[in-house]
Design an enzyme around this catalytic site. Structure first.
Site, PDB file in Angstrom:
ATOM      1  N   GLU A  27      77.981  19.755  36.249  1.00  0.00           N
ATOM      2  CA  GLU A  27      79.128  18.973  36.692  1.00  0.00           C
ATOM      3  C   GLU A  27      80.425  19.619  36.250  1.00  0.00           C
ATOM      4  O   GLU A  27      80.637  19.855  35.059  1.00  0.00           O
ATOM      5  CB  GLU A  27      79.053  17.545  36.133  1.00  0.00           C
ATOM      6  CG  GLU A  27      80.193  16.659  36.552  1.00  0.00           C
ATOM      7  CD  GLU A  27      80.416  16.664  38.068  1.00  0.00           C
ATOM      8  OE1 GLU A  27      81.434  17.231  38.504  1.00  0.00           O
ATOM      9  OE2 GLU A  27      79.583  16.114  38.805  1.00  0.00           O
ATOM     10  N   GLY A  62      81.000  11.173  39.825  1.00  0.00           N
ATOM     11  CA  GLY A  62      81.563  11.594  41.099  1.00  0.00           C
ATOM     12  C   GLY A  62      82.564  10.610  41.668  1.00  0.00           C
ATOM     13  O   GLY A  62      83.157   9.804  40.962  1.00  0.00           O
ATOM     14  N   GLY A  94      79.392  25.013  39.385  1.00  0.00           N
ATOM     15  CA  GLY A  94      78.089  25.559  39.755  1.00  0.00           C
ATOM     16  C   GLY A  94      78.175  26.420  41.000  1.00  0.00           C
ATOM     17  O   GLY A  94      78.777  26.017  41.999  1.00  0.00           O
ATOM     18  N   GLY A 115      88.495   2.075  59.390  1.00  0.00           N
ATOM     19  CA  GLY A 115      87.080   2.047  59.041  1.00  0.00           C
ATOM     20  C   GLY A 115      86.882   1.289  57.741  1.00  0.00           C
ATOM     21  O   GLY A 115      87.684   0.446  57.349  1.00  0.00           O
ATOM     22  N   ASP A 117      76.925  13.347  50.739  1.00  0.00           N
ATOM     23  CA  ASP A 117      78.043  13.624  51.643  1.00  0.00           C
ATOM     24  C   ASP A 117      78.105  15.081  52.077  1.00  0.00           C
ATOM     25  O   ASP A 117      78.598  15.390  53.163  1.00  0.00           O
ATOM     26  CB  ASP A 117      79.368  13.263  50.963  1.00  0.00           C
ATOM     27  CG  ASP A 117      79.563  11.769  50.838  1.00  0.00           C
ATOM     28  OD1 ASP A 117      78.611  11.022  51.105  1.00  0.00           O
ATOM     29  OD2 ASP A 117      80.665  11.342  50.445  1.00  0.00           O
ATOM     30  N   MET A 164      77.172   9.179  54.912  1.00  0.00           N
ATOM     31  CA  MET A 164      78.073   9.330  53.773  1.00  0.00           C
ATOM     32  C   MET A 164      78.191   8.020  52.991  1.00  0.00           C
ATOM     33  O   MET A 164      79.183   7.298  53.050  1.00  0.00           O
ATOM     34  CB  MET A 164      79.423   9.849  54.245  1.00  0.00           C
ATOM     35  CG  MET A 164      79.300  11.197  54.940  1.00  0.00           C
ATOM     36  SD  MET A 164      80.852  11.880  55.537  1.00  0.00           S
ATOM     37  CE  MET A 164      81.472  12.693  54.060  1.00  0.00           C
ATOM     38  N   HIS A 213      65.351 -23.206  49.798  1.00  0.00           N
ATOM     39  CA  HIS A 213      66.365 -24.054  50.427  1.00  0.00           C
ATOM     40  C   HIS A 213      67.075 -24.862  49.345  1.00  0.00           C
ATOM     41  O   HIS A 213      66.429 -25.392  48.443  1.00  0.00           O
ATOM     42  CB  HIS A 213      65.707 -25.012  51.422  1.00  0.00           C
ATOM     43  CG  HIS A 213      66.665 -26.013  52.013  1.00  0.00           C
ATOM     44  ND1 HIS A 213      67.565 -25.664  52.989  1.00  0.00           N
ATOM     45  CD2 HIS A 213      66.859 -27.326  51.746  1.00  0.00           C
ATOM     46  CE1 HIS A 213      68.282 -26.730  53.317  1.00  0.00           C
ATOM     47  NE2 HIS A 213      67.862 -27.755  52.572  1.00  0.00           N
TER      48      HIS A 213
END
Length: 575
Positions: free
Chosen positions: A115, A121, A198, A266, A406, A412, A542
């Site tokens: 990372e 992220g 990386g 969106g 992604d 995504m 219920h």
């Protein structure tokens, strides 16, 4: 979402290993899936799964003995396959990379995760998690501000208000807590967390370290790319992070503008419109397509507009592009120049206090060293097959290289990335596992919420026409649900698209109270291949909101026999 080519630069983006998970569904993904995935439920081969001796003997049994609260030590991170430093190396520690790493250790694989930014992220630090903290506040504010709603329940409340910094701190603190939990869970299981950028340097070889200095090279039997995405900013839009900004900046809630334009209607745009209007802002949507919320089922989108947009301080432009946006400066407001999306002719010019760019997300795959294994991206996305295996420029599989989340563009969503990562781990352990993306649900956390799984009605009818079957639709209303009425939240609709000849569930869409929680019964049914004629016998407590789904299944009319038998008790039931 506005459609345009992605243009990213290393200077303005996070490090190449920055793993980001977005909670946003690319509109075209489901359309592509509708034609590329032709099976209902998970592949049945996984029932006969086996694990190769090299991976899953001693180490797996050790992991299975771990207590449920995860108290393993670093030594339980397995032993590497002969000739490699690790069984599995994951580039990116977002939700997708984290899910893959945890599952890999449970499967007995010696695992490392690289990372270059922060663990968690985009989802944890700049997306799903902090946005839900803000939406929790907007939900409370809406309830407190709705005098009619409270009065109908017999509640009286004086003036409502909020502390902007307190709201921002709530979002930031939640992100920090979840980030810490993810880090601790990996450390507890002994996942090696390697800090740095990386880069793939060859087949089964990865280098990591700081940019501009020699890195450390390691080898792995298998490699997973999980670098995620970044906000996509169309050309002509100048970002200053203060008055013109992306969702990354908006989540800090440094101020609440009186009037804000949101470019894109969106998931991201819709959720932020919920937040800003609850906190007192006026909103103007700018949408490139001819209708708002283009990614939703049209019927649900129409109802959502009536509930979530029309009654609020929101106006909108449709069928236009924001061709140029200039930040506020020298006492002048933000200026937005609009052009017709089809003719490209000038349409209008508006001035607002701020502009949020919510035009979707772009894959973050620059600097990964893909050229070292002859892989070419398409619009930034890493090409993969249905098993997340990376394909090279000649269409051949790159051995032992996978891409999830992604970065591959299939769907995504943070939980989709995690599911893809787990599926990859199953495969490297010898399982014939294929993830059914049509069974992965999505949700928009507005008030009320919107959720969906599978195909929209137009997509289902297009598939039906191509394959020669009939589509039926069943609907139920929240107004008929006792629990919703008890909450005085009767606005909402649940809709199911299905095949009457087989009972296959093609898609389910819900708008209403706790829709994001209700969708999973339908999602699991699709994943397991459960048909309508069987699931309609399920029993629901219920009074609960789950009865909305119960009534939806019962409303379906299937041509085939149920095939359902009720087992007789071995002894008479006592009177």
């Amino acid at each position: 979402m506005m459609q345009a080519a992605a243009s990213l630069s290393l200077a303005s983006s996070p490090s190449p290993a920055a793993s980001s998970r977005s909670a946003r569904l690319v509109d075209s993904s489901l359309s592509d899936l509708a034609t590329s995935l032709r099976f209902c439920g998970l592949r049945r081969e996984i029932a006969g799964a086996r694990f190769p001796d090299r991976l899953c003997s001693k180490n797996v049994s050790a992991v299975r003995r771990l207590p449920r609260k995860v108290s393993a030590v670093a030594s339980e991170n397995g032993g590497p396959a002969t000739g490699f430093d690790y069984d599995l190396v994951i580039i990116g520690a977002g939700v997708g990379g984290h899910g893959a790493a945890i599952h890999a250790v449970e499967r007995g694989l010696k695992t490392a995760i690289i990372e270059g930014d922060v663990v968690g992220g985009t989802c944890v630090n700049r997306g799903c998690v902090p946005s839900k903290a803000l939406l929790a506040v907007s939900g409370r504010m809406r309830e407190l501000q709705s005098e009619h709603h409270l009065k109908s329940l017999g509640i009286q409340v004086s003036a409502s208000g909020y502390d902007r910094q307190g709201v921002a701190d709530h979002a930031n603190n939640l992100a920090s807590k979840i980030r810490s939990n993810l880090t601790n869970s990996m450390k507890a299981l002994g996942v090696d967390i390697l800090t740095g950028v990386g880069t793939i340097v060859g087949k089964q070889k990865v280098k990591y370290g700081k940019v501009g200095v020699p890195g450390t090279e390691i080898t792995a039997r298998d490699i997973i790319i999980a670098t995620g995405s970044v906000p996509f900013v169309p050309r002509g839009i100048e970002i200053d992070g203060k008055t013109v900004f992306t969702s990354d900046h908006a989540l800090k809630l440094e101020w609440v503008p009186d009037w804000i334009a949101i470019v894109g209607s969106g998931y991201i745009g819709l959720e932020f419109s919920d937040v800003y209007t609850a906190l007192g802002s006026e909103v103007t949507f700018i949408e490139a397509l001819d209708q708002l919320m283009p990614g939703f089922d049209p019927e649900i989108g129409k109802l959502a507009q009536r509930i979530l947009i029309n009654p609020r301080k929101i106006d909108y432009y449709t069928g236009v592009f924001a061709s140029k946006i200039t930040p506020a400066k020298d006492g002048k407001p933000v200026t937005i120049e609009l052009i017709d999306a089809k003719t490209k002719e000038p349409k209008d010019k508006i001035e607002v206090d701020a502009a949020l760019i919510a035009t979707g997300r772009a894959p973050f795959t620059q600097g990964l060293g893909l050229e070292n294994v002859n892989v070419e991206t398409h619009r930034g996305f890493v090409p993969v097959n249905e098993r997340m295996q990376v394909t090279d420029a000649n269409g051949n599989l790159v051995p032992h290289l996978y891409c999830i989340g992604d970065a591959n563009g299939k769907m995504m969503l943070a939980h989709a990335a995690s599911a893809q990562g787990i599926s990859v781990v199953e495969q490297v352990c010898g399982n014939n596992h294929v993830l059914n993306h049509l069974s992965i649900p999505a949700a928009c956390f507005t008030h009320p919420e919107i959720s969906m799984v599978g195909l929209t009605e137009p997509q289902a009818r297009e598939r039906a026409e191509a394959e020669g079957f009939t589509v039926s639709v069943a609907k139920t209303s929240f107004k008929a649900n006792t629990k919703a009425l008890a909450e005085n939240e009767g606005e909402g609709l649940a809709k199911m698209i299905y095949r009457p000849d087989t009972g296959e569930i093609l898609g389910v869409h819900i708008l209403g109270l706790h829709a994001a929680d209700l969708i999973h019964e339908a999602s699991n049914a699709i994943a397991l291949g459960t048909c309508v004629q069987d699931i309609k016998f399920a029993v629901h407590a219920h009074p609960t909101l789950s009865e909305v789904i119960d009534e939806l299944f019962k409303a379906a009319k299937v041509d085939v026999g149920t095939g359902h038998t009720v087992p007789k008790p071995s002894e008479p039931v006592p009177a």
